[in-house]
Design an enzyme around this catalytic site. Structure first.
Site, mmCIF file in Angstrom:
data_model
loop_
_atom_site.group_PDB
_atom_site.id
_atom_site.type_symbol
_atom_site.label_atom_id
_atom_site.label_comp_id
_atom_site.label_asym_id
_atom_site.label_seq_id
_atom_site.Cartn_x
_atom_site.Cartn_y
_atom_site.Cartn_z
ATOM 1 N N HIS A 271 0.812 -1.114 0.161
ATOM 2 C CA HIS A 271 0.358 -0.116 -0.042
ATOM 3 C C HIS A 271 0.704 1.302 -0.451
ATOM 4 O O HIS A 271 1.949 1.386 0.301
ATOM 5 C CB HIS A 271 -1.384 -0.175 1.659
ATOM 6 C CG HIS A 271 -1.998 1.082 1.211
ATOM 7 N ND1 HIS A 271 -2.298 2.387 1.481
ATOM 8 C CD2 HIS A 271 -3.286 0.642 0.303
ATOM 9 C CE1 HIS A 271 -3.591 3.017 0.686
ATOM 10 N NE2 HIS A 271 -3.850 1.393 0.466
ATOM 11 N N ASP A 328 -8.031 -4.728 -0.667
ATOM 12 C CA ASP A 328 -7.989 -6.021 -1.808
ATOM 13 C C ASP A 328 -8.144 -6.703 -1.577
ATOM 14 O O ASP A 328 -8.336 -7.717 -2.266
ATOM 15 C CB ASP A 328 -8.032 -5.472 -2.838
ATOM 16 C CG ASP A 328 -8.353 -4.274 -3.481
ATOM 17 O OD1 ASP A 328 -7.612 -3.406 -3.451
ATOM 18 O OD2 ASP A 328 -9.595 -3.607 -3.290
HETATM 19 C C1 SDX Z 1 -6.071 0.326 -2.715
HETATM 20 O O1 SDX Z 1 -4.167 4.955 -2.567
HETATM 21 C C2 SDX Z 1 -5.047 4.011 -1.463
HETATM 22 O O2 SDX Z 1 -5.596 4.203 -0.180
HETATM 23 C C3 SDX Z 1 -6.037 2.766 -2.632
HETATM 24 C C4 SDX Z 1 -6.779 2.184 -1.955
HETATM 25 C C5 SDX Z 1 -8.203 2.873 -1.047
HETATM 26 O O3 SDX Z 1 -9.144 2.598 -1.077
HETATM 27 O O4 SDX Z 1 -8.364 3.629 -2.180
HETATM 28 O O5 SDX Z 1 -6.619 1.565 -0.388
HETATM 29 C C6 SDX Z 1 -7.267 1.176 -2.268
HETATM 30 O O6 SDX Z 1 -5.660 0.907 -4.462
HETATM 31 C C7 SDX Z 1 -4.915 -0.589 -2.608
HETATM 32 C C8 SDX Z 1 -3.885 -0.851 -2.942
HETATM 33 C C9 SDX Z 1 -4.476 -1.801 -4.000
HETATM 34 N N1 SDX Z 1 -3.270 -2.305 -4.833
HETATM 35 C C10 SDX Z 1 -2.724 -3.973 -4.933
HETATM 36 O O7 SDX Z 1 -2.654 -4.760 -4.042
HETATM 37 C C11 SDX Z 1 -1.404 -4.218 -6.729
HETATM 38 C C12 SDX Z 1 -0.247 -4.611 -5.648
HETATM 39 N N2 SDX Z 1 0.097 -3.583 -5.060
HETATM 40 C C13 SDX Z 1 1.406 -3.185 -5.237
HETATM 41 O O8 SDX Z 1 1.591 -2.926 -7.029
HETATM 42 C C14 SDX Z 1 1.770 -1.792 -4.438
HETATM 43 O O9 SDX Z 1 1.934 -2.528 -3.019
HETATM 44 C C15 SDX Z 1 1.320 -0.724 -4.372
HETATM 45 C C16 SDX Z 1 1.009 0.125 -5.784
HETATM 46 C C17 SDX Z 1 -0.006 -1.061 -3.748
HETATM 47 C C18 SDX Z 1 2.194 0.604 -3.370
HETATM 48 O O10 SDX Z 1 3.194 0.921 -4.417
HETATM 49 P P1 SDX Z 1 4.386 1.484 -3.577
HETATM 50 O O11 SDX Z 1 3.873 1.675 -2.027
HETATM 51 O O12 SDX Z 1 4.001 2.783 -4.366
HETATM 52 O O13 SDX Z 1 5.518 0.707 -3.667
HETATM 53 P P2 SDX Z 1 6.258 0.273 -4.650
HETATM 54 O O14 SDX Z 1 6.027 -0.044 -5.892
HETATM 55 O O15 SDX Z 1 7.288 1.814 -4.694
HETATM 56 O O16 SDX Z 1 7.696 -1.049 -4.214
HETATM 57 C C19 SDX Z 1 8.426 -0.492 -3.028
HETATM 58 C C20 SDX Z 1 8.874 -2.359 -3.857
HETATM 59 C C21 SDX Z 1 9.430 -2.505 -4.237
HETATM 60 O O17 SDX Z 1 10.023 -3.687 -4.613
HETATM 61 P P3 SDX Z 1 11.924 -3.299 -4.779
HETATM 62 O O18 SDX Z 1 11.405 -2.219 -6.356
HETATM 63 O O19 SDX Z 1 12.595 -2.355 -3.554
HETATM 64 O O20 SDX Z 1 12.540 -4.032 -4.904
HETATM 65 O O21 SDX Z 1 7.602 -3.785 -2.925
HETATM 66 C C22 SDX Z 1 7.500 -4.093 -4.001
HETATM 67 C C23 SDX Z 1 8.482 -3.770 -4.566
HETATM 68 O O22 SDX Z 1 8.441 -4.713 -5.933
HETATM 69 N N3 SDX Z 1 6.659 -3.762 -3.567
HETATM 70 C C24 SDX Z 1 5.420 -5.119 -4.083
HETATM 71 C C25 SDX Z 1 4.577 -5.183 -3.719
HETATM 72 N N4 SDX Z 1 4.199 -3.705 -3.632
HETATM 73 C C26 SDX Z 1 5.161 -3.562 -3.572
HETATM 74 N N5 SDX Z 1 6.052 -6.652 -4.549
HETATM 75 C C27 SDX Z 1 5.329 -7.735 -4.733
HETATM 76 N N6 SDX Z 1 4.526 -7.245 -4.241
HETATM 77 C C28 SDX Z 1 3.024 -6.921 -4.560
HETATM 78 N N7 SDX Z 1 2.369 -6.148 -4.201
#
Ligand code: SDX
Length: 391
Positions: A271, A328
């Site tokens: 998140h 989710d």
């Molecule tokens: C919602 O904003 C809100 O409030 C949204 C929401 C709402 O109520 O409106 O809460 C609803 O959108 C919830 C989120 C739903 N999305 C997902 O579940 C999709 C999977 N999650 C990711 O895509 C990700 O976690 C995000 C987009 C939700 C958040 O991304 P961040 O916090 O910007 O994290 P990042 O992309 O900078 O990643 C940081 C690290 C990375 O690894 P490194 O490059 O440091 O090695 O964490 C890893 C990422 O690769 N990572 C994940 C991951 N999420 C982040 N690795 C594996 N699986 C994941 N889900």
């Protein structure tokens, strides 16, 4: 600004606005709507009572809530021409595309009453959106399964009317399941607002240009559709089903996620703000067990989700990156148990989020300091140069 580190593509360190509606403490896993903890609202309130709270800042009196509910019931009918709009779309259309298109089309019936600075228009269109979005959503569902649209039943509560519109058929009486009704009410409350997430920021940005509620909400629906945002609840189910059908062990799948093979992610995890367990996910997980038990459903995907969570929460890769289940992760298992097709899951998220979108739009439009949204950029393109032959 030096290099990209100074840039904030994801608005991580940018407060785009001030707001009095929702408070989140991502590190402590706290979520409050107008000061009330989400845990208390989810267990004691109703979707419409929370909608009023988000819109007007205080819980409604009994009379205010009754009147609000009554007004919404009297606006559930869509114009008959709008019902024909659905036949122009292919039955294979994704319900989220149908939803955003139909909401845009809805605005064409109210152009004469859509002045964002006319409080009467704004309040009337809040009622219209709250009343009609569930009907449009149910029609998108019925269209996707080739069944006849039903008319709203105004003798029913908001949630029961929505369930009947989705699962009732003309050929027989429909009995609303109290278990489904209670579970859906709680799930909708958990989604009603979440401060400046991508879709809400979109609604505020579009509203800042002077666009009306319908156009702003339609833009918010499109932003929510993405799999990194609201579309994640649909993507979680697809991920669980793929693991189940592939015969791949959960541990092997987790290894592929950690190795970032083919960009695979653990959908429903992580998140932008919560760097702890999403408080909503905790409540949804509780509901999942209750609903499936009460409906007498054994779904191996729920066990699979719990296994995934257990492995991830015990793995440094996820803990170092503060990746926990978000709202989710478990919702889809419940929606599936209720009988909703997977492609309707994000539509349900949109119905949940509608009161927050309307409240945030209203707060932005009423704020005299709101200017048209216009983020800065750092230009990294070509320096000035001349067109060949031009002087
Ligand atoms: C919602 O904003 C809100 O409030 C949204 C929401 C709402 O109520 O409106 O809460 C609803 O959108 C919830 C989120 C739903 N999305 C997902 O579940 C999709 C999977 N999650 C990711 O895509 C990700 O976690 C995000 C987009 C939700 C958040 O991304 P961040 O916090 O910007 O994290 P990042 O992309 O900078 O990643 C940081 C690290 C990375 O690894 P490194 O490059 O440091 O090695 O964490 C890893 C990422 O690769 N990572 C994940 C991951 N999420 C982040 N690795 C594996 N699986 C994941 N889900």
């Amino acid at each position: 600004l030096t290099g990209h580190t100074a840039l904030d593509y994801g608005f991580v360190n940018t407060s785009a606005t001030k707001s009095a509606i929702t408070y989140i403490d991502g590190d402590a896993g706290i979520l409050r709507y107008r000061g009330y903890p989400i845990e208390q609202l989810a267990k004691n309130s109703s979707y419409l009572e929370v909608a009023w709270l988000l819109l007007y800042g205080e819980l409604p009196s009994a009379g205010e809530l009754t009147d609000f509910d009554e007004r919404i019931r009297r606006h559930t009918l869509l114009h008959e021409d709008l019902k024909r709009f659905f036949s122009a779309l292919p039955h294979t259309a994704h319900p989220m595309s149908v939803l955003s298109s139909a909401v845009s089309a809805l605005s064409t019936y109210y152009e004469h009453q859509s002045d964002p600075h006319n409080p009467e228009h704004v309040e009337l269109n809040n009622i219209r959106m709250l009343a009609k979005l569930p009907v449009i959503a149910a029609y998108a569902h019925k269209k996707s399964v080739g069944q006849a649209f039903l008319y709203p039943d105004n003798s029913l509560s908001f949630v029961d009317n929505f369930l009947k519109l989705n699962f009732g058929v003309l050929s027989e009486e429909y009995q609303v399941s109290p278990v489904m009704s209670r579970a859906l009410e709680r799930l909708l409350i958990l989604h009603e607002d979440h401060e400046q997430n991508a879709s809400t920021s979109t609604v505020r940005l579009v509203g800042s240009t002077g666009a009306n509620q319908f156009s702003s909400i339609s833009a918010g629906i499109n932003a929510l559709y993405g799999p990194l945002h609201g579309g994640a609840n649909e993507a979680v189910l697809a991920m669980l089903a793929r693991i189940r059908d592939s015969g791949e062990s959960v541990q092997r799948f987790v290894e592929r996620v950690k190795n970032k093979e083919d960009g695979v992610k653990l959908m429903g995890f992580g998140h932008r703000v919560y760097k702890n367990y999403d408080p909503r996910a905790k409540l949804v997980k509780e509901s999942a067990d209750e609903v499936l038990t009460e409906l007498g459903i054994q779904d191996p995907l729920l066990d699979l989700a719990k296994q995934l969570e257990e492995i991830a929460l015990g793995d440094d890769y996820f803990m170092e990156r503060k990746l926990y289940p978000n709202v989710d992760f478990y919702t889809g298992v419940i929606y599936k148990a209720m009988g909703f097709p997977t492609r309707m899951f994000t539509v349900l998220f949109a119905i949940g989020r509608l009161p927050g979108w309307l409240a945030q739009w209203r707060e932005a439009v009423n704020d005299p300091q709101t200017k048209i949204g216009r983020p800065q950029q750092l230009y990294i393109g070509a320096a000035e140069r001349n067109y060949p032959g031009a002087q």
